[in-house]
Design an enzyme around this catalytic site. Structure first.
Site, PDB file in Angstrom:
ATOM      1  N   GLU A   1       0.888  -1.164   0.000  1.00  0.00           N
ATOM      2  CA  GLU A   1       0.000   0.000   0.000  1.00  0.00           C
ATOM      3  C   GLU A   1       0.914   1.198   0.000  1.00  0.00           C
ATOM      4  O   GLU A   1       1.280   1.705   1.054  1.00  0.00           O
ATOM      5  CB  GLU A   1      -0.908  -0.054   1.229  1.00  0.00           C
TER       6      GLU A   1
ATOM      7  N   GLU B   1       4.164   8.472  -4.454  1.00  0.00           N
ATOM      8  CA  GLU B   1       5.192   7.901  -3.576  1.00  0.00           C
ATOM      9  C   GLU B   1       6.131   6.967  -4.344  1.00  0.00           C
ATOM     10  O   GLU B   1       6.863   6.196  -3.737  1.00  0.00           O
ATOM     11  CB  GLU B   1       4.536   7.117  -2.426  1.00  0.00           C
TER      12      GLU B   1
HETATM   13  N1  SAH Z   1       1.595  -1.002   4.916  1.00  0.00           N
HETATM   14  C1  SAH Z   1       1.223  -0.065   5.952  1.00  0.00           C
HETATM   15  C2  SAH Z   1       1.798   1.312   5.734  1.00  0.00           C
HETATM   16  C3  SAH Z   1       1.411   1.972   4.437  1.00  0.00           C
HETATM   17  S1  SAH Z   1       2.086   3.587   4.265  1.00  0.00           S
HETATM   18  C4  SAH Z   1      -0.278  -0.042   6.069  1.00  0.00           C
HETATM   19  O1  SAH Z   1      -0.926  -0.444   5.132  1.00  0.00           O
HETATM   20  O2  SAH Z   1      -0.802   0.398   7.080  1.00  0.00           O
HETATM   21  C5  SAH Z   1       3.310   3.348   3.061  1.00  0.00           C
HETATM   22  C6  SAH Z   1       4.677   3.044   3.642  1.00  0.00           C
HETATM   23  O3  SAH Z   1       5.472   2.554   2.593  1.00  0.00           O
HETATM   24  C7  SAH Z   1       5.425   4.234   4.191  1.00  0.00           C
HETATM   25  O4  SAH Z   1       5.886   3.897   5.470  1.00  0.00           O
HETATM   26  C8  SAH Z   1       6.599   4.447   3.229  1.00  0.00           C
HETATM   27  O5  SAH Z   1       7.772   4.878   3.904  1.00  0.00           O
HETATM   28  C9  SAH Z   1       6.796   3.069   2.673  1.00  0.00           C
HETATM   29  N2  SAH Z   1       7.314   2.919   1.302  1.00  0.00           N
HETATM   30  C10 SAH Z   1       6.844   3.473   0.160  1.00  0.00           C
HETATM   31  N3  SAH Z   1       7.469   2.977  -0.918  1.00  0.00           N
HETATM   32  C11 SAH Z   1       8.381   2.071  -0.452  1.00  0.00           C
HETATM   33  C12 SAH Z   1       9.330   1.222  -1.073  1.00  0.00           C
HETATM   34  N4  SAH Z   1       9.454   1.184  -2.388  1.00  0.00           N
HETATM   35  N5  SAH Z   1      10.082   0.444  -0.273  1.00  0.00           N
HETATM   36  C13 SAH Z   1       9.959   0.456   1.075  1.00  0.00           C
HETATM   37  N6  SAH Z   1       9.076   1.247   1.717  1.00  0.00           N
HETATM   38  C14 SAH Z   1       8.292   2.040   0.968  1.00  0.00           C
END
Ligand code: SAH
Ligand code: ZN
Length: 675
Positions: free
Chosen positions: A148, A157
């Site tokens: 996500e 992102e």
């Molecule tokens: N999976 C959790 C958090 C989602 S928020 C949930 O569903 O509640 C998205 C998170 O992904 C953020 O903490 C961001 O730092 C991380 N993120 C985004 N792209 C990423 C990547 N390519 N590799 C690792 N972390 C990533």
């Protein structure tokens, strides 16, 4: 720099109140904790619709692998608090690797996994997924990807790169990807209100029948690239006209295929009614499974009913060129995206321009890169502008005026009644924008911009010092009290000051939703998130301010009282050198749950009041109409928000600390029948 062996760093920071630089000691993770506390993680975790749909998709995928007699190897990209990995563990995944690109968050995930007794089942790697190597970080490729990593723009992102890299390097060929696809939609609309956040008016009336012209390159500038995220549902129906039906512009297939970084799609449609196309409303939907049976949607309510959320909003994109249309006209929308953002062009007939010429918007005038959209709304607000003019029209003849603050048109209005106006524009970014307006209006003899206050540069005695006030680097509206500290070093006793008084107000609210973004998560889908709540609580304890700013017009709720004056400062007096405390109480006038207290400042500008709060009378029990040109302060009640009834009182306290450069606020429900 370390302090006496403790971990800490001195960071140079602007004292937002006095405008001077000072040193502040920060510990190692200080900013990160603040960042996390003020981030959207909590709101995400409160999003039951999102959580449940992920949970069921994860279960379905793991069952499907097991039904094929295969082990379920799960990769969770961007694990955040570890939620989706914990779901996978509960659904019987055989191996789980969770990666997180933001190290302080990866530490939190490890801690939460331990609390939930799942640390031995889930391997957390504190890296961005694009740095993961099979054989090094992962023992083998995964056959289920759950992620996500979407923002309001979907791809902001870096989701495209994340999926492309995972598909190429980290996943088996037959992997199940959750979500499996995304569909992106938009709708062409007319909205002067939204437009006022992107385009400056071409002309402003000043005094004696004169007009101030804005340079053409500024008026026609396309603005900056990037989404304007907004709680679209809170816009009054009178402020938007819908000119097209919903149009699907892109579909991203997250399974296997390589998603292009740059893509353009052309969609023909018919105008639904007469109007001026100014913007497009934008939203997306995620297919959680390959069949598209379960869908997460962030569509606006005029399209379909979706849950309230703040971590994903609908979005607005401002069109490069506005286009007047007649009902039934054939139009073509050209929608493009690059690696991180979307942009749009609109044509009457089929566009003949090659796609390369239809690039993303980029500000060429300086204005859009130097001020926020909210600030531009304030500048464009005519009711506010007319108040300034009214006050200026009644002033005695002015020889020399000094204006303090960053980008403002007010000095140009003053120029029509003064011999000379000196603008103290300390901010280099807005300096050039001001210079261009001077040139456009041939005012270089009248309006003089100084990068710093320097008495020798000013010819003669200053009659009046003015300010809106607005400074670019302030956070809270009351930080603009900086003018108090600035002009006392430049004015004499005979100098008139505008505004001369400011008043800070509070209003207890029962918010429908906004308070949720800071309320504790406790249990989410059966997992304990108490440690996460603790961390946020601790970070807010350490923070020097419990108040944050929000554009309150985007959030519904009702007033539980009338506005209550908390503090008043007279700028004609010398500014305080030590702490000044103001105390008082406010009376509850309507029964409800007080989950937030709004705070704002009014500036007394001559006989007029320039407000940053409610723009019409506040009636207890009814919703409030907030100024849209400033974000208001909001204080969320700690622990369980109190239920209040008429007769209850809330004590308030404002502490102005000129040395620390801040205002502190405290609110407490008065005990009933104190003995
Ligand atoms: N999976 C959790 C958090 C989602 S928020 C949930 O569903 O509640 C998205 C998170 O992904 C953020 O903490 C961001 O730092 C991380 N993120 C985004 N792209 C990423 C990547 N390519 N590799 C690792 N972390 C990533
Ligand atoms: Zn611009």
């Amino acid at each position: 720099m370390k302090l006496d062996g403790s971990i800490g760093t001195f960071v140079q920071k602007v004292n937002t109140l006095t405008g001077r630089m000072g040193w502040v000691l920060e510990d190692e993770y200080y900013d990160y904790h603040q960042e996390i506390a003020r981030s959207m993680y909590a709101d995400m975790l409160h999003d039951t619709d999102r959580n449940e749909k992920y949970y069921s998709a994860i279960k379905k995928a793991i069952d499907e692998m097991h039904a094929k007699n295969k082990k379920a190897h799960v990769l969770d990209i961007g694990t955040g608090t570890g939620l989706l990995s914990m779901m996978a563990a509960n659904c019987g995944a055989d191996t789980i690797v969770a990666c997180e690109g933001f190290p302080p968050m990866a530490d939190i995930a490890k801690c939460l996994l331990q609390d939930n007794c799942l640390a031995n089942k889930i391997k957390v790697i504190s890296k961005r997924s694009t740095q993961l190597r099979v054989g090094v970080d992962l023992d083998h490729k995964a056959n289920i990807l759950v992620t996500e990593v979407f923002d309001t723009e979907l791809i902001g992102e870096g989701a495209i790169e994340t999926f492309n890299h995972a598909n190429e390097h980290l996943l088996e060929d037959d992997a199940i990807v959750i979500p499996s696809a995304a569909r992106v939609y938009c709708q062409v609309i007319e909205s002067d209100l939204l437009q006022s956040a992107n385009k400056i008016r071409p002309k402003f009336l000043v005094l004696h029948g004169n007009e101030l012209r804005l340079p053409r390159n500024m008026v026609n500038c396309t603005g900056t690239c990037g989404v304007h995220d907004i709680q679209l549902d809170q816009i009054h129906p009178n402020d938007v006209k819908i000119l097209s039906s919903p149009l699907q512009i892109f579909k991203f297939d997250f399974c296997k295929s390589v998603i292009p970084y740059n893509e353009t799609s052309k969609i023909s449609f018919e105008a639904l009614t007469n109007g001026m196309c100014t913007s497009v409303a934008f939203w997306w939907e995620l297919d959680m499974d390959a069949a598209g049976e379960t869908v997460i949607s962030i569509a606006p309510s005029f399209v379909k009913v979706t849950p309230w959320r703040d971590h994903w909003m609908q979005a607005i994109y401002h069109l490069h060129k506005t286009l007047p249309v007649k009902q039934g006209a054939q139009l073509e929308l050209v929608a493009s995206h690059d690696k991180y953002s979307n942009f749009f062009h609109l044509f009457e007939k089929q566009s003949t321009k090659p796609i390369e010429e239809l690039g993303p918007p980029s500000c060429t005038c300086g204005l859009h890169t130097s001020i926020s959209r909210t600030r531009l709304m304030a500048v464009n607000d005519l009711s506010r502008w007319l108040k300034y003019l009214k006050v200026l029209a009644n002033l005695p003849r002015i020889s020399i005026a000094v204006y303090i603050g960053d980008f403002s048109l007010l000095p140009f209005a003053v120029a029509s009644i003064a011999h000379k106006v000196y603008c103290i524009e300390e901010n280099p970014v807005t300096y050039n924008v001001m210079e261009n307006i001077i040139k456009e209006n041939n005012l270089s003899n009248k309006v003089i911009i100084l990068k710093k206050y320097d008495k020798v540069m000013i010819e003669g005695d200053v009659d009046v010092v003015l300010s809106e006030p607005y400074f670019r680097d302030t956070i809270y509206p009351w930080d603009n009290c900086r003018i108090w500290f600035m002009w006392h070093s430049m004015a004499s006793k005979h100098t008139m000051i505008l505004p001369s008084i400011c008043k800070i107000y509070a209003l207890p609210l029962q918010l429908d939703h906004l308070h949720k973004i800071r309320s504790p998560c406790r249990q989410v889908c059966g997992f304990s998130l108490h440690a996460f709540d603790k961390l946020i609580e601790k970070s807010s304890e350490r923070s020097d301010n419990d108040v944050e700013t929000q554009p309150l017009w985007e959030y519904s709720g009702i007033a539980l009282a009338t506005s209550s004056l908390m503090a008043e400062y007279n700028f004609e007096e010398a500014p305080p050198e030590s702490v000044r405390i103001s105390e008082g109480t406010m009376d509850v006038k309507f029964q409800g749950t007080c989950n937030g207290i709004a705070i704002w400042i009014d500036w007394l500008f001559g006989e007029e009041t320039i407000t940053t709060g409610p723009i019409s009378q506040v009636i207890p029990g009814e919703s409030v109409h907030w100024d849209k040109g400033t974000r208001q302060g909001i204080y969320f009640m700690k622990n369980t928000p109190p239920n209040v009834v008429p007769g209850n009182q809330i004590k308030h306290e404002v502490i102005l600390d000129p040395v620390a450069g801040n205002f502190l606020f405290d609110f407490r429900l008065k005990e009933e029948n104190p003995k």
